[in-house]
Write an enzyme that holds these catalytic residues in place. Structure first.
Site, short mmCIF file in Angstrom:
data_model
loop_
_atom_site.label_atom_id
_atom_site.label_comp_id
_atom_site.label_asym_id
_atom_site.label_seq_id
_atom_site.Cartn_x
_atom_site.Cartn_y
_atom_site.Cartn_z
N SER A 53 2.60 -5.76 -4.44
CA SER A 53 3.85 -6.20 -5.08
C SER A 53 3.63 -7.48 -5.89
O SER A 53 2.74 -8.29 -5.59
CB SER A 53 4.92 -6.45 -4.02
OG SER A 53 5.10 -5.31 -3.21
N1 SAH Z 1 3.08 -4.59 1.14
C1 SAH Z 1 2.02 -4.11 0.30
C2 SAH Z 1 2.51 -3.32 -0.90
C3 SAH Z 1 3.02 -2.03 -0.48
S1 SAH Z 1 3.00 -0.70 -1.64
C4 SAH Z 1 1.09 -5.20 -0.14
O1 SAH Z 1 1.31 -6.37 0.19
O2 SAH Z 1 0.10 -4.89 -0.82
C5 SAH Z 1 3.72 0.48 -0.56
C6 SAH Z 1 2.78 1.05 0.48
O3 SAH Z 1 3.57 1.85 1.35
C7 SAH Z 1 1.71 1.96 -0.09
O4 SAH Z 1 0.45 1.54 0.33
C8 SAH Z 1 2.06 3.34 0.48
O5 SAH Z 1 0.94 4.15 0.77
C9 SAH Z 1 2.79 2.95 1.75
N2 SAH Z 1 3.68 3.97 2.34
C10 SAH Z 1 4.44 4.90 1.70
N3 SAH Z 1 5.11 5.66 2.59
C11 SAH Z 1 4.74 5.20 3.84
C12 SAH Z 1 5.08 5.58 5.18
N4 SAH Z 1 5.92 6.59 5.46
N5 SAH Z 1 4.52 4.88 6.19
C13 SAH Z 1 3.65 3.88 5.96
N6 SAH Z 1 3.30 3.48 4.72
C14 SAH Z 1 3.84 4.13 3.67
#
Ligand code: SAH
Length: 204
Positions: free
Chosen positions: A52
């Protein structure tokens, strides 16, 4: 980054600003994009996912109102950067990632950097993490069609949940507090996140 992007846009919590000064954001992304690590944008981290934008990390973290003693659940580990920021501000962080390669990479990175209070779990975060519930704070960092009821159930009374809720392409960042067992919505701002995919999220 803190002085040019976060303070001018109204981030005030000194603990959040200090945490974001401290965590080495460039180490949470692939080598080739590290020169852009502190730029004002989300960046690709592989597997079609993103880390993000710094400002969005700051807004979400500030909304969680962490004092230091909390047990936090993050859904969507991605790069592990947000989890590291949370670890600077809370007691224990559980973070779930559905893509095994990202989970493994983040776990390795966080361990190398000494973040021993962060626990990375591979799995479907739309079901929360019952094994360690309840949590004082929950942060969803992927776009949810709605906050799954089982996740809301894992939030402590008086606890805060922050999540981007809405459509697949754009959402509203919602902050809710649990009051007498129900979520009371307190805050909202437009945002864009990658989709939350899972049993109680988007399908594939
Ligand atoms: N917080 C992260 C950015 C997240 S991007 C950082 O600091 O880099 C969103 C993430 O959520 C992605 O890696 C994606 O694979 C994950 N995601 C999507 N659906 C999910 C689920 N049901 N459970 C766990 N992770 C999930």
């Amino acid at each position: 980054m803190v002085d040019t992007q976060l303070i001018p846009r109204g981030i005030k919590d000194q603990r959040v600003l200090n945490a974001m000064r401290k965590v080495p954001r460039h180490l949470f992304m692939p080598e080739p994009i590290r020169p852009s690590a502190y730029a004002d944008m989300a960046l690709p981290i592989g597997e079609g996912q993103t880390i993000s934008q710094p400002y969005m990390v700051a807004v979400m973290t500030e909304l969680l109102d962490l004092k230091g003693q909390e047990r936090v659940l993050e859904i969507g580990t991605g790069s592990g950067y947000q989890a590291a920021v949370l670890a600077e501000l809370a007691e224990e962080v559980y973070t779930i990632e559905r893509i095994p390669e990202l989970a493994a990479q983040s776990a390795r990175r966080l361990a190398e950097l000494g973040y021993g209070t962060v626990h990375v779990i591979t799995g479907d975060g739309t079901k929360g993490y019952r094994e360690k519930a309840p949590f004082d704070r929950i942060l969803i960092t992927a776009a949810a069609p709605e906050i799954p009821a089982v996740v809301a159930d894992q939030l402590e009374e008086g606890g805060i949940i922050v999540a981007p809720v809405g459509g697949r392409l754009s959402q509203i960042l919602v902050r809710s507090k649990k009051v007498r067992g129900l979520l009371a919505q307190e805050y909202q701002v437009p945002c864009v996140f990658v989709p939350l995919i899972g049993e109680y999220g988007w399908k594939g």
